[in-house]
Design an enzyme around this catalytic site. Structure first.
Site, short mmCIF file in Angstrom:
data_model
loop_
_atom_site.label_atom_id
_atom_site.label_comp_id
_atom_site.label_asym_id
_atom_site.label_seq_id
_atom_site.Cartn_x
_atom_site.Cartn_y
_atom_site.Cartn_z
N GLU A 5 -26.96 -1.94 -14.65
CA GLU A 5 -27.01 -1.86 -13.20
C GLU A 5 -26.25 -0.61 -12.78
O GLU A 5 -25.09 -0.43 -13.15
CB GLU A 5 -26.37 -3.08 -12.54
CG GLU A 5 -26.47 -3.04 -11.01
CD GLU A 5 -25.81 -4.21 -10.31
OE1 GLU A 5 -26.03 -4.36 -9.10
OE2 GLU A 5 -25.07 -4.97 -10.97
N GLU A 25 -20.47 2.14 -12.47
CA GLU A 25 -19.94 2.41 -11.13
C GLU A 25 -19.03 3.62 -11.24
O GLU A 25 -18.12 3.64 -12.07
CB GLU A 25 -19.17 1.20 -10.60
CG GLU A 25 -18.49 1.39 -9.27
CD GLU A 25 -19.46 1.78 -8.17
OE1 GLU A 25 -19.23 2.86 -7.57
OE2 GLU A 25 -20.43 1.04 -7.91
N ASP A 71 -26.91 3.38 -2.03
CA ASP A 71 -26.69 4.18 -0.83
C ASP A 71 -28.02 4.81 -0.41
O ASP A 71 -28.65 5.51 -1.20
CB ASP A 71 -25.66 5.28 -1.13
CG ASP A 71 -25.16 5.98 0.11
OD1 ASP A 71 -25.93 6.10 1.08
OD2 ASP A 71 -23.99 6.42 0.12
N LYS A 90 -30.23 10.99 5.56
CA LYS A 90 -30.60 12.34 5.99
C LYS A 90 -31.53 12.99 4.96
O LYS A 90 -31.30 12.90 3.76
CB LYS A 90 -29.35 13.19 6.19
CG LYS A 90 -28.46 12.69 7.33
CD LYS A 90 -27.24 13.57 7.52
CE LYS A 90 -26.38 13.05 8.67
NZ LYS A 90 -25.17 13.88 8.89
N ASP A 108 -31.96 -3.55 1.59
CA ASP A 108 -32.28 -4.03 2.95
C ASP A 108 -32.68 -2.85 3.83
O ASP A 108 -32.95 -3.04 5.02
CB ASP A 108 -31.08 -4.76 3.56
CG ASP A 108 -29.97 -3.80 3.95
OD1 ASP A 108 -29.67 -2.89 3.15
OD2 ASP A 108 -29.39 -3.95 5.04
N THR A 147 -26.68 -10.21 -4.86
CA THR A 147 -25.49 -9.38 -4.90
C THR A 147 -24.62 -9.75 -3.70
O THR A 147 -25.04 -10.47 -2.80
CB THR A 147 -25.85 -7.88 -4.80
OG1 THR A 147 -26.24 -7.58 -3.45
CG2 THR A 147 -27.00 -7.52 -5.73
N GLU A 148 -23.40 -9.22 -3.68
CA GLU A 148 -22.54 -9.50 -2.53
C GLU A 148 -23.11 -8.93 -1.24
O GLU A 148 -23.02 -9.56 -0.17
CB GLU A 148 -21.12 -8.98 -2.77
CG GLU A 148 -20.99 -7.50 -3.04
CD GLU A 148 -21.04 -7.15 -4.51
OE1 GLU A 148 -20.68 -6.01 -4.87
OE2 GLU A 148 -21.45 -8.01 -5.33
N TYR A 149 -23.75 -7.75 -1.33
CA TYR A 149 -24.37 -7.17 -0.14
C TYR A 149 -25.58 -8.00 0.30
O TYR A 149 -25.83 -8.18 1.49
CB TYR A 149 -24.82 -5.73 -0.42
CG TYR A 149 -23.72 -4.72 -0.35
CD1 TYR A 149 -23.01 -4.50 0.83
CD2 TYR A 149 -23.36 -3.96 -1.46
CE1 TYR A 149 -22.00 -3.57 0.90
CE2 TYR A 149 -22.34 -3.02 -1.40
CZ TYR A 149 -21.66 -2.83 -0.22
OH TYR A 149 -20.65 -1.90 -0.15
N GLU A 150 -26.32 -8.50 -0.66
CA GLU A 150 -27.50 -9.31 -0.34
C GLU A 150 -27.10 -10.57 0.42
O GLU A 150 -27.76 -10.96 1.39
CB GLU A 150 -28.24 -9.66 -1.63
CG GLU A 150 -29.57 -10.35 -1.42
CD GLU A 150 -30.31 -10.53 -2.74
OE1 GLU A 150 -31.35 -11.19 -2.72
OE2 GLU A 150 -29.85 -10.00 -3.77
#
Length: 214
Positions: free
Chosen positions: A45, A70, A119, A123, A155, A192-195
């Site tokens: 990942e 990461e 991310d 732009k 998302d 995931t935590e963001y999900e």
């Protein structure tokens, strides 16, 4: 995303070299034999965040080796702390930049790549920084098996549309495209935590599997 500085992070990372691999380049070509000591496939990942997804994947799939990547030490230290709780023998963490992947892995060492809530770099002038840009697809090809796959969740509709176009133009086979993952009825999705955060807000989650073909 604004990162909070954690001056103690590097010391914490050095304390746990069993999970954190401090000199990953020395294992190029021998990850299965020397690190995991088995012949199971390796999934990575890229941008693993706090590690919720990969730790749970490692728990659910003991027959797969997982590596979390990461580049920010202040982020990966949270993943390390969670990994210490899970204590999964089939999981390792790398504090590296994805640009160095070919220096860390041989061609064919990786079977699958996860890009979760990367991310979006919205732009246009930053398009080359997106992890689904063709320059990154070239990097992934250098370490994946011939029919390796990228599984992506986001998302961000703009990033998703960009990624579908980028994957298609590169010649990848697109499979299992979901424009609203949590209403698709898919079985076995690990969040995931963001999900979890975004889905609670009612945000639509997009998902695609992209496969390299000869």
């Amino acid at each position: 995303m604004r990162l909070r500085n954690k001056p103690w992070a590097l010391d914490k990372i050095k304390e746990h070299e069993g999970i954190m691999i401090s000199t990953p380049e020395q294992y190029r070509g021998v990850w299965k034999k020397e690190v995991f000591k088995n012949d199971n496939p390796i999934h990575i990942e890229i941008g693993m965040g706090k590690g919720t997804f990969l730790n749970e994947m490692a728990r659910q799939h003991p027959d797969i080796n997982f590596i979390g990547i990461e580049k920010y030490s202040s982020v990966i230290v949270s993943a390390l702390e969670l990994s210490l709780e899970y204590d999964q023998p089939n999981l390792r963490l790398l504090n590296i930049d994805a640009l160095t992947l070919p220096e860390i892995f041989n061609k064919g060492e990786i079977s699958q790549i996860y890009l979760n809530f990367s991310d979006p770099w919205p732009k246009n002038r930053h398009a080359k920084r997106r992890l689904s840009h063709s320059s990154f697809l070239n990097l992934y090809k250098k370490v994946l098996v011939d029919n390796g796959e990228i599984h992506m969740k986001t998302d961000n509709q703009g990033l998703f549309e960009f990624s579908l176009e980028s994957f298609s133009e590169y010649g990848l086979l697109l499979q299992n495209i979901s424009l609203d993952l949590h209403k698709s009825g898919i079985v076995g999705n690990v969040m995931t935590e963001y999900e979890e955060k975004f889905s609670r807000k009612g945000n639509r989650i997009y998902r695609v599997e992209a496969k390299y073909i000869k």
